[in-house]
Design a protein around this motif. Structure first.
Motif, PDB file in Angstrom:
ATOM      1  N   GLY A 149      -6.207 -32.046  14.051  1.00 58.90           N
ATOM      2  CA  GLY A 149      -6.705 -32.484  15.350  1.00 58.90           C
ATOM      3  C   GLY A 149      -5.673 -32.303  16.444  1.00 58.90           C
ATOM      4  N   ALA A 150      -5.842 -33.051  17.516  1.00 56.34           N
ATOM      5  CA  ALA A 150      -4.957 -32.951  18.674  1.00 56.34           C
ATOM      6  C   ALA A 150      -3.568 -33.485  18.336  1.00 56.34           C
ATOM      7  N   ARG A 151      -2.586 -33.050  19.128  1.00 56.69           N
ATOM      8  CA  ARG A 151      -1.211 -33.533  18.990  1.00 56.69           C
ATOM      9  C   ARG A 151      -0.948 -34.609  20.036  1.00 56.69           C
ATOM     10  N   VAL A 152      -0.327 -35.691  19.605  1.00 56.97           N
ATOM     11  CA  VAL A 152      -0.023 -36.821  20.479  1.00 56.97           C
ATOM     12  C   VAL A 152       1.425 -37.230  20.244  1.00 56.97           C
ATOM     13  N   ASP A 153       2.131 -37.639  21.311  1.00 61.78           N
ATOM     14  CA  ASP A 153       3.552 -37.958  21.177  1.00 61.78           C
ATOM     15  C   ASP A 153       3.823 -39.144  20.262  1.00 61.78           C
TER      16      ASP A 153
ATOM     17  N   ASP B   1     -12.665 -37.719   0.964  1.00 62.16           N
ATOM     18  CA  ASP B   1     -13.164 -36.394   1.355  1.00 62.16           C
ATOM     19  C   ASP B   1     -13.487 -36.308   2.838  1.00 62.16           C
ATOM     20  N   VAL B   2     -13.547 -37.452   3.512  1.00 62.56           N
ATOM     21  CA  VAL B   2     -13.844 -37.447   4.946  1.00 62.56           C
ATOM     22  C   VAL B   2     -12.800 -36.663   5.732  1.00 62.56           C
ATOM     23  N   VAL B   3     -11.587 -36.514   5.177  1.00 64.96           N
ATOM     24  CA  VAL B   3     -10.527 -35.785   5.897  1.00 64.96           C
ATOM     25  C   VAL B   3     -10.836 -34.298   5.987  1.00 64.96           C
ATOM     26  N   ARG B   4     -11.781 -33.838   5.210  1.00 65.55           N
ATOM     27  CA  ARG B   4     -12.148 -32.422   5.252  1.00 65.55           C
ATOM     28  C   ARG B   4     -13.109 -32.121   6.390  1.00 65.55           C
ATOM     29  N   THR B   5     -13.733 -33.160   6.934  1.00 63.97           N
ATOM     30  CA  THR B   5     -14.765 -32.932   7.954  1.00 63.97           C
ATOM     31  C   THR B   5     -14.442 -33.535   9.309  1.00 63.97           C
ATOM     32  N   ILE B   6     -13.509 -34.479   9.344  1.00 67.18           N
ATOM     33  CA  ILE B   6     -13.115 -35.105  10.610  1.00 67.18           C
ATOM     34  C   ILE B   6     -11.643 -34.798  10.863  1.00 67.18           C
ATOM     35  N   PRO B   7     -11.287 -34.293  12.054  1.00 64.90           N
ATOM     36  CA  PRO B   7      -9.891 -33.897  12.319  1.00 64.90           C
ATOM     37  C   PRO B   7      -8.930 -35.079  12.302  1.00 64.90           C
ATOM     38  N   ILE B   8      -7.718 -34.812  11.839  1.00 61.92           N
ATOM     39  CA  ILE B   8      -6.647 -35.819  11.812  1.00 61.92           C
ATOM     40  C   ILE B   8      -5.670 -35.533  12.937  1.00 61.92           C
ATOM     41  N   LEU B   9      -5.381 -36.550  13.744  1.00 60.14           N
ATOM     42  CA  LEU B   9      -4.412 -36.410  14.837  1.00 60.14           C
ATOM     43  C   LEU B   9      -3.006 -36.183  14.286  1.00 60.14           C
ATOM     44  N   THR B  10      -2.217 -35.417  15.006  1.00 62.19           N
ATOM     45  CA  THR B  10      -0.816 -35.181  14.636  1.00 62.19           C
ATOM     46  C   THR B  10       0.081 -35.932  15.611  1.00 62.19           C
ATOM     47  N   ILE B  11       1.056 -36.714  15.084  1.00 57.15           N
ATOM     48  CA  ILE B  11       1.989 -37.480  15.907  1.00 57.15           C
ATOM     49  C   ILE B  11       3.320 -36.746  15.919  1.00 57.15           C
ATOM     50  N   THR B  12       3.681 -36.185  17.062  1.00 59.71           N
ATOM     51  CA  THR B  12       4.863 -35.325  17.114  1.00 59.71           C
ATOM     52  C   THR B  12       6.170 -36.104  16.975  1.00 59.71           C
ATOM     53  N   SER B  13       6.191 -37.394  17.321  1.00 61.63           N
ATOM     54  CA  SER B  13       7.421 -38.174  17.164  1.00 61.63           C
ATOM     55  C   SER B  13       7.679 -38.562  15.715  1.00 61.63           C
ATOM     56  N   ARG B  14       6.671 -38.449  14.862  1.00 63.90           N
ATOM     57  CA  ARG B  14       6.817 -38.723  13.421  1.00 63.90           C
ATOM     58  C   ARG B  14       6.256 -37.547  12.630  1.00 63.90           C
ATOM     59  N   PRO B  15       6.932 -36.392  12.691  1.00 68.48           N
ATOM     60  CA  PRO B  15       6.424 -35.218  11.967  1.00 68.48           C
ATOM     61  C   PRO B  15       6.451 -35.382  10.461  1.00 68.48           C
ATOM     62  N   ASP B  16       7.146 -36.411   9.962  1.00 71.01           N
ATOM     63  CA  ASP B  16       7.247 -36.630   8.517  1.00 71.01           C
ATOM     64  C   ASP B  16       6.005 -37.277   7.926  1.00 71.01           C
ATOM     65  N   ILE B  17       5.239 -37.993   8.751  1.00 69.02           N
ATOM     66  CA  ILE B  17       4.180 -38.840   8.208  1.00 69.02           C
ATOM     67  C   ILE B  17       3.069 -38.042   7.538  1.00 69.02           C
ATOM     68  N   LEU B  18       2.512 -37.083   8.230  1.00 58.01           N
ATOM     69  CA  LEU B  18       1.365 -36.369   7.669  1.00 58.01           C
ATOM     70  C   LEU B  18       1.728 -35.601   6.389  1.00 58.01           C
ATOM     71  N   PRO B  19       2.833 -34.825   6.346  1.00 56.70           N
ATOM     72  CA  PRO B  19       3.188 -34.160   5.085  1.00 56.70           C
ATOM     73  C   PRO B  19       3.442 -35.135   3.939  1.00 56.70           C
ATOM     74  N   THR B  20       4.095 -36.272   4.233  1.00 57.34           N
ATOM     75  CA  THR B  20       4.353 -37.280   3.198  1.00 57.34           C
ATOM     76  C   THR B  20       3.050 -37.835   2.647  1.00 57.34           C
ATOM     77  N   TRP B  21       2.136 -38.137   3.551  1.00 54.44           N
ATOM     78  CA  TRP B  21       0.840 -38.702   3.133  1.00 54.44           C
ATOM     79  C   TRP B  21       0.022 -37.686   2.347  1.00 54.44           C
ATOM     80  N   LEU B  22       0.009 -36.448   2.807  1.00 52.44           N
ATOM     81  CA  LEU B  22      -0.747 -35.410   2.103  1.00 52.44           C
ATOM     82  C   LEU B  22      -0.245 -35.234   0.672  1.00 52.44           C
ATOM     83  N   ARG B  23       1.087 -35.223   0.486  1.00 50.42           N
ATOM     84  CA  ARG B  23       1.644 -35.103  -0.861  1.00 50.42           C
ATOM     85  C   ARG B  23       1.200 -36.267  -1.744  1.00 50.42           C
TER      86      ARG B  23
END
Length: 301
Positions: free
Chosen positions: A217-221, A183-205
């Motif tokens: 959270g912020a976007r990082v290359d 549940d910590v993901v609801r209160t602390i922002p998660i960084l987005t990695i633009t070179s691996r756009p697949d990771i966050l959607p895959t993990w969320l599923r």
């Protein structure tokens, strides 16, 4: 001098060159020797076999029927011998046992491969490993001995190793995530990695979550650029387990409990057949496979 009953192997090599070039002169140029030397080797082989191999027609050299039969029989075997010798050759460059490792995985190289390279070089008696990073599709004209990749295809002949089935974990600084659930993901922002756009959607599923359930959270290359932020700031990062394992073991990061999930991606290492140092290249791939097996941290971290 070659003993009378000993097969004149050098003469056979010269004859195969003549047969391929259809010219004594061109064969001499291909072998880096003189025309008279090629002619002498040809004479030695014809004397040994007791038959003419070449008919000279002007500037061209045509094979006799016997010559064509002999060439078709020995040429492939000679190629096999040369290829095998090249693959098994212990090559040094300026006296140094050396290979070039190319990878499309910059964070993997930064966080795991390069820090551990001294272990391999010590194991191989001081061998040198040059590491280069490129996202472009490799070609047979590129100069490298080993390719380490997750997403690039290698079409040329090579030996390959499966070195890592990618697992994803959500990590943060111990101060922010220790003892906390997913549940910590609801209160602390998660960084987005633009070179691996697949990771966050895959993990969320895999976690049964959607983008509406988290704070963006912020976007990082690249992941390696995000690591300083997640170790020192109030943010989370979903990353391949293998790239954060040392930071977790060192206490700089903590894995959020229950956040481990497969991405479906596989890391592979290829030792290309055309390598000038194939034995060292294959030894490196085997070592890397062992390294990846010991680098995982598992659910309990």
């Amino acid at each position: 001098m070659t003993p009378p009953d000993q097969v004149p192997l050098n003469a056979i090599r010269v004859f195969v060159a003549i047969a391929r070039e259809r010219s004594v002169t061109r064969a001499a140029a291909a072998l880096g020797t003189t025309q008279s030397s090629v002619s002498r080797y040809l004479a030695v082989l014809e004397e040994y076999l007791g038959a003419d191999l070449i008919e000279r027609r002007g500037r061209r050299s045509e094979l006799t029927d016997f010559g064509r039969l002999f060439e078709s029989t020995v040429a492939e075997a000679l190629d096999t011998i040369c290829f095998t010798a090249q693959r098994m050759r212990r090559r040094t460059v300026n006296g140094v046992n050396r290979i070039v490792v190319r990878t499309s995985l910059s964070t993997f190289a930064y966080s795991l491969l390069i820090p551990k390279l001294q272990l391999f070089t010590s194991e191989m008696g001081g061998a040198v490993v040059d590491v280069i990073s490129s996202l472009s599709l490799p070609s047979s004209s590129d100069s490298f001995d080993v390719l380490v990749t997750r997403d690039l295809a290698l079409l040329e002949p090579s030996d390959s190793w499966e070195i890592y089935n990618e697992q994803l974990v959500c990590v943060g600084s111990p101060h922010h995530v220790k003892g906390k659930s997913l549940d910590v993901v609801r209160t602390i922002p998660i960084l987005t990695i633009t070179s691996r756009p697949d990771i966050l959607p895959t993990w969320l599923r895999a976690m049964g979550l959607s983008t509406n359930d988290i704070q963006s959270g912020a976007r990082v290359d690249h992941h390696y650029l995000a690591l300083p932020a997640v170790t020192t700031g109030k943010c989370l990062l979903v990353a391949p387990e293998i790239t954060v394992s040392d930071l977790v073991r060192g206490g700089l990061l903590k894995v959020v409990e229950g956040s481990r999930a497969p991405s479906g991606m596989q890391y592979r290492a290829y030792a290309v057949d055309r390598s000038g140092n194939p034995e060292l290249a294959r030894a490196f791939c085997r070592w890397l496979a062992r390294l990846c097996k010991t680098a995982t941290i598992g659910e309990a971290a």
